[in-house]
Design an enzyme around this catalytic site. Structure first.
Site, PDB file in Angstrom:
ATOM      1  N   CYS A   9       7.765  -8.826  -5.614  1.00 52.78           N
ATOM      2  CA  CYS A   9       7.668  -7.687  -4.691  1.00 52.78           C
ATOM      3  C   CYS A   9       6.451  -7.868  -3.782  1.00 52.78           C
ATOM      4  O   CYS A   9       5.502  -8.558  -4.135  1.00 52.78           O
ATOM      5  CB  CYS A   9       7.520  -6.382  -5.476  1.00 52.78           C
ATOM      6  N   CYS A  16      11.628  -5.720  -2.476  1.00 55.02           N
ATOM      7  CA  CYS A  16      10.996  -4.560  -3.114  1.00 55.02           C
ATOM      8  C   CYS A  16       9.526  -4.450  -2.716  1.00 55.02           C
ATOM      9  O   CYS A  16       8.895  -5.437  -2.338  1.00 55.02           O
ATOM     10  CB  CYS A  16      11.130  -4.671  -4.640  1.00 55.02           C
TER      11      CYS A  16
END
Ligand code: N1C
Length: 255
Positions: free
Chosen positions: A80, A161
């Site tokens: 992420c 993400c």
């Protein structure tokens, strides 16, 4: 006799082009796995899943869905907050990410790395891969290369993400285009349950007049899910250049 030799030569040539294309992809695959993630993926399986997508099909009749088995054959998680999208900045982006681990583009993942810069297609009822006389990007919509990048980009965006970034070109009249892969596929497929924010990094030269206030960014914001925070920052091209030439400079000082 000349005809016979001609046929043999033609058969040999096309066999070579199929084989050498396959070799390029398998070699890239093995090199990538050796350097980045040994053991997790099977290059022969990936090749098989890739090939079944377009072999034997008319080169203008290869829709994005045919690459679904390929996408699921590749196992890789991207951290992420590291995903970097781009539009019309390909060379610069890769010069920047090549010697850095802090930002990951699709071409820095196995799937993108395997097929970056390549052209391929087959023909109706053929078992071969051709690398010439294939439709180019906008010749027809459902061509093997375009459909691949659409699916790969969709997958890359939908797995993103945290905070993601996009490097756009401040030297263009309109740095955001809703018909680009970034605008038509990636922005729309960011998952608001996983992505907190999108930061546009607008790379600008001293002579450029385009800023984060450009009207094309209103367009972008209207496409972006309202739960995803939008930011835009102008980044001087000279800073990116310095960072490209010195990979030791930390990412946080570059972007
Ligand atoms: O249409 P674009 O850019 O906005 O697409 C870029 C966008 C990136 O964020 C990537 O994640 O979509 C993804 N992507 C690629 O990773 C990619 N690698 C190579 C899209 N296209 C990609 N290519 C080739 O670049 C593709 O074959 C096509 O010719 C260009 C699209 O680039 P663009 O218009 O600058």
């Amino acid at each position: 006799l000349a005809v016979v030799f001609g046929v043999i030569a033609a058969a040999k040539n096309s066999a070579n082009s199929s084989d050498s294309f396959k070799n390029v992809v398998i070699n890239r695959c093995e090199t990538y796995l050796k350097e980045n993630m040994p053991g997790k993926n099977d290059c022969k399986k990936i090749w098989g899943a890739f090939e079944q997508a377009y072999i034997g099909r008319d080169p203008c009749d290869v829709p994005p869905e045919v690459y679904d088995p390929l996408i699921s054959s590749v196992k890789q998680d991207v951290a992420c907050n590291t995903m970097l999208f781009w539009s019309k900045t390909k060379t610069m982006v890769h010069a920047f990410t090549d010697n850095r681990d802090c930002m990951i583009t699709l071409e820095d993942t196995l799937l993108g790395f395997l097929f970056d810069g390549l052209t391929w297609c087959s023909r109706n009822e053929s078992k071969e891969t051709f690398t010439t006389d294939c439709p180019s990007w906008s010749d027809c919509q459902n061509n093997p290369v375009r459909s691949f990048w659409i699916k790969a980009s969709l997958n890359f965006a939908s797995t993103a993400c945290g905070n993601v970034s996009a490097m756009l070109n401040g030297s263009l009249e309109a740095p955001f285009s809703s018909t680009s892969v970034f605008g038509s596929v990636e922005v729309k497929n960011l998952d608001p349950d996983k992505v907190d924010g999108l930061t546009v990094l607008l790379v600008t030269k001293d002579t450029d007049t385009t800023t984060c206030n450009h009207s094309s960014f209103h367009n972008l914001q209207s496409i972006l899910d309202t739960k995803i925070a939008y930011n835009c920052r102008e980044v001087p091209y000279s800073t990116v250049e310095v960072c490209i030439s010195d990979p030791e400079i930390p990412c946080s000082d570059c972007l």
